[in-house]
Design a protein around this motif. Structure first.
Motif, PDB file in Angstrom:
ATOM      1  N   TYR B  35       5.073  10.331 -39.939  1.00 29.62           N
ATOM      2  CA  TYR B  35       4.212  11.079 -41.178  1.00 29.62           C
ATOM      3  C   TYR B  35       3.823  10.091 -42.376  1.00 29.62           C
ATOM      4  O   TYR B  35       4.457   9.004 -42.571  1.00 29.62           O
ATOM      5  CB  TYR B  35       5.232  12.123 -41.806  1.00 29.62           C
ATOM      6  CG  TYR B  35       5.462  13.179 -41.194  1.00 29.62           C
ATOM      7  CD1 TYR B  35       6.318  13.431 -40.133  1.00 29.62           C
ATOM      8  CD2 TYR B  35       4.590  14.459 -41.087  1.00 29.62           C
ATOM      9  CE1 TYR B  35       6.638  14.190 -39.507  1.00 29.62           C
ATOM     10  CE2 TYR B  35       4.924  15.543 -40.315  1.00 29.62           C
ATOM     11  CZ  TYR B  35       5.977  15.505 -39.468  1.00 29.62           C
ATOM     12  OH  TYR B  35       6.174  16.440 -38.477  1.00 29.62           O
ATOM     13  N   GLN B  37       2.910   9.810 -46.210  1.00 30.98           N
ATOM     14  CA  GLN B  37       2.784  10.473 -47.587  1.00 30.98           C
ATOM     15  C   GLN B  37       2.107   9.715 -48.716  1.00 30.98           C
ATOM     16  O   GLN B  37       2.561   8.704 -49.008  1.00 30.98           O
ATOM     17  CB  GLN B  37       4.289  10.708 -47.858  1.00 30.98           C
ATOM     18  CG  GLN B  37       4.320  11.687 -49.138  1.00 30.98           C
ATOM     19  CD  GLN B  37       5.866  11.903 -49.440  1.00 30.98           C
ATOM     20  OE1 GLN B  37       6.766  10.968 -49.183  1.00 30.98           O
ATOM     21  NE2 GLN B  37       6.331  13.118 -49.947  1.00 30.98           N
ATOM     22  N   LEU B  43       2.201  15.051 -47.376  1.00 28.18           N
ATOM     23  CA  LEU B  43       2.956  14.655 -46.000  1.00 28.18           C
ATOM     24  C   LEU B  43       2.051  15.117 -45.020  1.00 28.18           C
ATOM     25  O   LEU B  43       1.726  15.990 -44.602  1.00 28.18           O
ATOM     26  CB  LEU B  43       4.049  15.071 -45.689  1.00 28.18           C
ATOM     27  CG  LEU B  43       5.654  14.324 -46.432  1.00 28.18           C
ATOM     28  CD1 LEU B  43       6.547  15.164 -46.677  1.00 28.18           C
ATOM     29  CD2 LEU B  43       5.803  13.345 -45.288  1.00 28.18           C
ATOM     30  N   PHE B  45       1.100  14.433 -40.797  1.00 29.33           N
ATOM     31  CA  PHE B  45       1.613  14.160 -39.318  1.00 29.33           C
ATOM     32  C   PHE B  45       0.578  13.165 -38.864  1.00 29.33           C
ATOM     33  O   PHE B  45      -0.744  13.261 -38.782  1.00 29.33           O
ATOM     34  CB  PHE B  45       1.649  15.616 -38.469  1.00 29.33           C
ATOM     35  CG  PHE B  45       1.852  15.011 -37.113  1.00 29.33           C
ATOM     36  CD1 PHE B  45       0.727  15.216 -35.986  1.00 29.33           C
ATOM     37  CD2 PHE B  45       3.119  14.977 -36.753  1.00 29.33           C
ATOM     38  CE1 PHE B  45       1.166  15.047 -34.830  1.00 29.33           C
ATOM     39  CE2 PHE B  45       3.504  14.797 -35.237  1.00 29.33           C
ATOM     40  CZ  PHE B  45       2.407  14.862 -34.323  1.00 29.33           C
ATOM     41  N   LEU B  88       3.785   5.877 -48.332  1.00 29.72           N
ATOM     42  CA  LEU B  88       5.126   5.834 -47.802  1.00 29.72           C
ATOM     43  C   LEU B  88       4.951   6.405 -46.371  1.00 29.72           C
ATOM     44  O   LEU B  88       4.534   7.456 -46.049  1.00 29.72           O
ATOM     45  CB  LEU B  88       5.892   6.806 -48.520  1.00 29.72           C
ATOM     46  CG  LEU B  88       7.242   6.820 -48.102  1.00 29.72           C
ATOM     47  CD1 LEU B  88       7.926   5.419 -48.340  1.00 29.72           C
ATOM     48  CD2 LEU B  88       8.034   7.752 -49.022  1.00 29.72           C
ATOM     49  N   LEU B  90       6.946   7.576 -43.092  1.00 31.69           N
ATOM     50  CA  LEU B  90       8.300   8.227 -42.841  1.00 31.69           C
ATOM     51  C   LEU B  90       8.302   8.481 -41.581  1.00 31.69           C
ATOM     52  O   LEU B  90       7.382   9.017 -40.925  1.00 31.69           O
ATOM     53  CB  LEU B  90       8.389   9.576 -43.687  1.00 31.69           C
ATOM     54  CG  LEU B  90       8.521   9.211 -45.215  1.00 31.69           C
ATOM     55  CD1 LEU B  90       8.219  10.799 -45.896  1.00 31.69           C
ATOM     56  CD2 LEU B  90       9.990   8.984 -45.369  1.00 31.69           C
ATOM     57  N   SER B 107      14.318   6.335 -44.744  1.00 26.58           N
ATOM     58  CA  SER B 107      13.886   6.229 -46.090  1.00 26.58           C
ATOM     59  C   SER B 107      12.624   5.729 -46.458  1.00 26.58           C
ATOM     60  O   SER B 107      12.133   6.012 -47.374  1.00 26.58           O
ATOM     61  CB  SER B 107      15.004   5.273 -46.535  1.00 26.58           C
ATOM     62  OG  SER B 107      16.177   5.655 -46.768  1.00 26.58           O
ATOM     63  N   GLY B 108      11.895   5.330 -45.086  1.00 20.87           N
ATOM     64  CA  GLY B 108      10.463   5.262 -45.099  1.00 20.87           C
ATOM     65  C   GLY B 108      10.367   3.767 -45.503  1.00 20.87           C
ATOM     66  O   GLY B 108      11.123   2.947 -45.729  1.00 20.87           O
TER      67      GLY B 108
END
Lengths: 116, 114
Positions: B35, B37, B43, B45, B88, B90, B107-108
């Motif tokens: 994902y 963000q 967020l 996909f 970010l 993820l 944690s990304g």
């Protein structure tokens, strides 16, 4: 098309208050709904997963309910603490056919601040 | 049991470069999804892999690609970086049972494109 909405976008409360976060989804044909917590700049931590056959799930001071008919889920936080300050996100799955794969549609989150 | 591990934690790149991000899922988890963000889009996909096969992809340009190895570890690659790719990223892993799938996130990787 599944859309997930969360209100309020932000919430600031004094320590000790009970509070309710709301999540709405447009497609009621979901098989679960998940609530997550995210601290700034970090990943998501799963809080609660409610299967479609369930109406609620509880973990400690957290309780999540699911009403598929109305397209709503709520996250109830009892006796809030400063450590609860974070962004809370809900997510509903969307199925891909024919492979029965899923992706999750996330709400934009509720940013919670609990004041000491 | 170790959680989902993403490396690196932070990356700074310049426009036009490419980048590879890595994700190690929880042991036994065969599904890995990615994902993106951002503050504006939330967020979104990117794609999902199961047993080394990409089962579906989100609405991202072809510059975004990924793969999964036989040990379920996954990588995603972004080529020809643009400023808007700053985000970010993820990774999540899951068991993918029929009725009860729980997502576990790493944690990304915070990517900054200058």
């Amino acid at each position: 098309k599944q859309e997930v909405t969360q209100i309020p976008a932000a919430l600031s409360v004094p320590e000790g208050e009970n509070l309710v976060l709301n999540c709405s989804f447009t497609d009621s044909a979901i098989y679960n709904l998940q609530w997550f917590r995210q601290d700034p700049g970090k990943g998501l931590t799963s809080l609660l997963l409610i299967q479609s056959s369930q109406r609620e799930q509880t973990s400690g001071r957290l309780n999540a309910s699911l009403d598929k008919s109305s397209g709503r889920s709520t996250l109830y936080i009892a006796a809030s603490q400063p450590g609860d300050s974070a962004t809370y996100l809900c997510a509903a799955p969307v199925e891909f056919l024919p492979v029965q794969a899923y992706k999750y549609i996330f709400g934009t989150g509720t940013r919670l601040k609990v004041l000491a | 049991k170790a959680g989902v591990t993403q490396t690196p934690r932070y990356l700074i790149k310049t426009r036009g470069q490419q980048v590879t991000l890595s994700c190690s899922p929880i042991s036994g988890h065969r599904s890995v999804s990615w994902y993106q963000q951002t503050p504006g889009q939330g967020l979104q996909f990117l794609f999902e892999y199961f047993s080394e096969t990409q089962r579906n992809k989100g609405n991202f340009p072809g510059r975004f690609s990924g793969r999964q190895f036989s040990n379920s570890r996954s990588e995603m690659n972004v080529s020809t970086l643009e400023l808007g790719d700053s985000a970010l990223y993820l990774c999540a892993s899951s068991l993918r049972t029929k009725t009860n799938e729980k997502l576990f996130f790493g944690s990304g990787t915070q990517l900054s494109v200058l």
